[in-house]
Every structure is written in structure tokens, then in C-alpha cells.
Enzyme design. Structure first.
Site, mmCIF file in Angstrom:
data_model
loop_
_atom_site.group_PDB
_atom_site.id
_atom_site.type_symbol
_atom_site.label_atom_id
_atom_site.label_comp_id
_atom_site.label_asym_id
_atom_site.label_seq_id
_atom_site.Cartn_x
_atom_site.Cartn_y
_atom_site.Cartn_z
ATOM 1 N N TYR A 32 38.721 42.202 35.026
ATOM 2 C CA TYR A 32 38.143 41.361 36.067
ATOM 3 C C TYR A 32 38.975 40.114 36.290
ATOM 4 C CZ TYR A 32 36.186 37.919 32.777
ATOM 5 O OH TYR A 32 36.040 36.937 31.835
ATOM 6 N N LYS A 147 42.431 40.693 30.386
ATOM 7 C CA LYS A 147 41.172 40.105 30.879
ATOM 8 C C LYS A 147 40.163 41.234 31.069
ATOM 9 C CE LYS A 147 39.417 36.521 33.982
ATOM 10 N NZ LYS A 147 38.790 35.663 32.980
ATOM 11 N N LEU A 204 44.272 34.523 26.402
ATOM 12 C CA LEU A 204 44.399 34.982 27.786
ATOM 13 C C LEU A 204 45.471 34.139 28.479
ATOM 14 C CD1 LEU A 204 42.876 36.895 29.861
ATOM 15 C CD2 LEU A 204 41.909 34.778 30.747
#
Ligand code: PDD
Length: 284
Positions: A32, A147, A204
Site C-alpha cells: 500500500y 510497505k 521503510l
């Protein structure tokens, strides 16, 4: 009525239905993106879609839309919902398989959903807010650079912060190195040096992190290093910030019972946050 894009169609979000055999539901198997929207425009869409592409290829998910089609769909959803400030969520799962089986099905059409979340204008322009954080050992999986929609580890860490009456959990690994937050990247300022964890599978590759590093390198006198810090160094920092698409740069003024600096929003947080906001237009 909120309008969503679902598998190529625009329809009310309340009318979107997803099969119980969708592998996003069964296995949390998807990717996402959360893309900020300011003045009805996407912020850094190319950077977000590049990260989406990397994530999809890491999971071998094929999405039938080109970058241009995705940008168009994102803008359509912004327009149809008259979104001025907020975020667009783009979720892609591997899709629905006939049988429940861990292995990827031979044929599977990805499920895609775009929806929006608004923030009211007064919040959007509010002065930078001091946040509190909790420390927790990072118990997530070892591919945090993806992610993924499998967010259980992050959800548990975030809930811990909420249960402690704080706003975010800052995570550290088995070597006492600070990795990132449960929903954000972490920055540490000591003197004139700005630290953040280098990009690897423990963090991330945040788009806000990327922009902040760019802006700090080009427009401030800070010495910027993508270098890890220990928990002790974190607690002894002059300033600690977290960054995310939804929060921008947010200063952390305390971590559990420790104040950071004098326990107030630092001067550099204000300066960098202003630089970040003013330079967002360069990334549209
Ligand atoms: N969170 N690290 C983690 C674990 C995150 O979940 C996020 C984003 C970030 C920052 O990435 P970016 O700057 O690209 O938003 C770092 C989003 C906003 C969320 O979970 O909703």
C-alpha cells in the site's frame, strides 16, 4: 458519500465488497501507499509510485495499470471526493484465489483500491505539535523495507504507545540500535549532526524521510548522516523527530520518562519543518 476506485471502477466506498478468498484478507498479502494531498494536489506521487512498484515486484504481484493510469485514478478520486487536504490510500493485493493455499496461485488478478481520508483545514495549517513516544524492542518481520499491508507488528507497537498515553513507539533492534517508529522514520539531532538509520531491511524507505534529507542537505547547515544511533544516544539527543506522509516532521519531546532536550519543541524542528513544507511544491 465517499467515492473509491475499486478494480477499475469508481463507486461508493460503502458498496465495495472484497471476496473472503482475497489473499489480502487471508494472508495480508499486499502493498500500500499513503500519499499526502495538499490543495487538492498529490505530494511526490512519482516517489510513492516508484516505491509501490518496488514492493509489487518484491511480492511478484502484477498490476494491470500504468503509472499514468494510476496517477489519473488517484486524481479522479481526489476530485470526485472534493478532497483539499488529507491523504489518498492505494492498496493492492495479489487478488482472489480459488483455493486457500500458501503458494502463489498460477493465475490471479490483483485487487486494487483507492480511497481518501481528509483532515480539516484548521488542523492542516496548525503549528507544529509536540509528541510523546514510547520505546519498544522491534518485534516486526525482517523485510520492513517493503510497505506491506501485513501490519500486525506495527499495529501492536502503535497500540502499545496508545496504551501508554503516548503518540508513537520508537523501535530498537537486538543490538540496541534505533530503527524507526511503528508508523514513521526517526531522526536524531545532536549538536549540528542529524542522524537517521540507513536504508536497509529494518526500515521503510520513507518518502518524507527522503524529502527531509534532501531539504536538510540543500538548505540547512546541518551535517546530515544516514548512520544508526543507539538507544542511549537517542535519549541523550538534543532533538528527536519522526517523519511520515501523514504527519510531515513531528518533534518528540519525551520518550517514556525521559525528556528530550528541555522537553520542548526544538528550534531546528521548527526550521526543518518549515523548509519541508515550503519545498513540497518541488516534488509535485
Ligand atoms: N506510515 N515507517 C513506517 C513503519 C511507516 O508506516 C511509515 C508511514 C513511515 C514513513 O513513510 P512515509 O514518509 O513514506 O509516509 C516509516 C504511513 C503514513 C501510515 O502507516 O499510514
Amino acid at each position: 458519500m465517499t467515492i473509491a476506485f475499486f478494480n477499475g471502477e469508481y463507486k461508493p466506498l460503502s458498496e465495495v465488497t472484497i471476496s473472503p478468498l482475497d489473499r489480502g484478507f487471508l494472508f495480508g498479502e499486499g502493498i500500500y501507499e499513503v500519499i499526502p494531498v495538499l490543495q487538492s494536489e498529490l505530494v511526490a506521487p512519482q516517489l510513492h509510485l516508484a516505491r509501490l512498484k518496488t514492493g509489487l515486484s518484491a511480492l511478484s504481484i502484477t498490476l494491470d495499470y500504468s503509472q499514468e493510469q494510476l496517477i489519473d485514478a488517484l486524481n479522479q478520486v481526489i476530485g470526485r471526493n472534493r478532497l483539499v487536504s488529507g491523504s489518498v490510500y492505494l492498496h493492492v493485493t495479489r487478488g482472489t484465489s480459488e483455493k486457500r493455499n500458501h503458494a502463489f496461485p498460477d493465475v490471479c488478478k490483483a485487487t486494487s483500491l483507492i480511497m481518501v481520508q481528509s483532515i480539516n483545514e484548521s488542523n492542516a495549517s496548525e503549528a507544529i505539535q509536540p509528541l510523546k513516544a514510547s520505546l519498544q524492542r522491534d518485534t516486526r518481520w525482517r523485510n520492513c523495507h517493503i510497505k506491506s499491508t501485513s501490519l500486525l507488528g506495527n499495529v501492536l507497537h502503535y497500540q502499545h504507545a496508545k496504551d501508554q498515553g503516548t503518540h508513537e513507539s520508537i523501535l530498537y533492534n537486538d543490538d540496541n540500535i534505533v530503527t524507526e517508529g511503528s508508523t514513521s522514520n526517526v531522526f536524531v539531532l545532536k549538536g549540528n549532526k542529524l542522524f537517521t538509520h540507513p536504508l536497509d531491511s529494518q526500515v521503510l524507505p520513507g518518502i518524507t524521510r527522503h524529502i527531509l534529507l534532501d531539504v536538510a542537505k540543500q538548505h540547512s547547515t546541518l551535517e546530515v548522516t544516514e548512520h544508526p544511533v543507539t538507544v542511549d544516544e537517542l535519549l541523550a539527543a538534543d532533538e528527536v523527530w519522526i517523519s511520515s506522509s501523514s504527519k510531515g516532521l513531528a518533534p518528540i519531546v519525551s520518550i517514556d520518562e525521559h525528556n528530550i532536550g528541555n522537553g520542548e519543541v526544538g528550534a531546528m524542528a521548527k526550521q526543518l519543518s518549515d523548509l519541508y513544507v515550503n519545498h513540497l511544491v518541488d516534488y509535485r
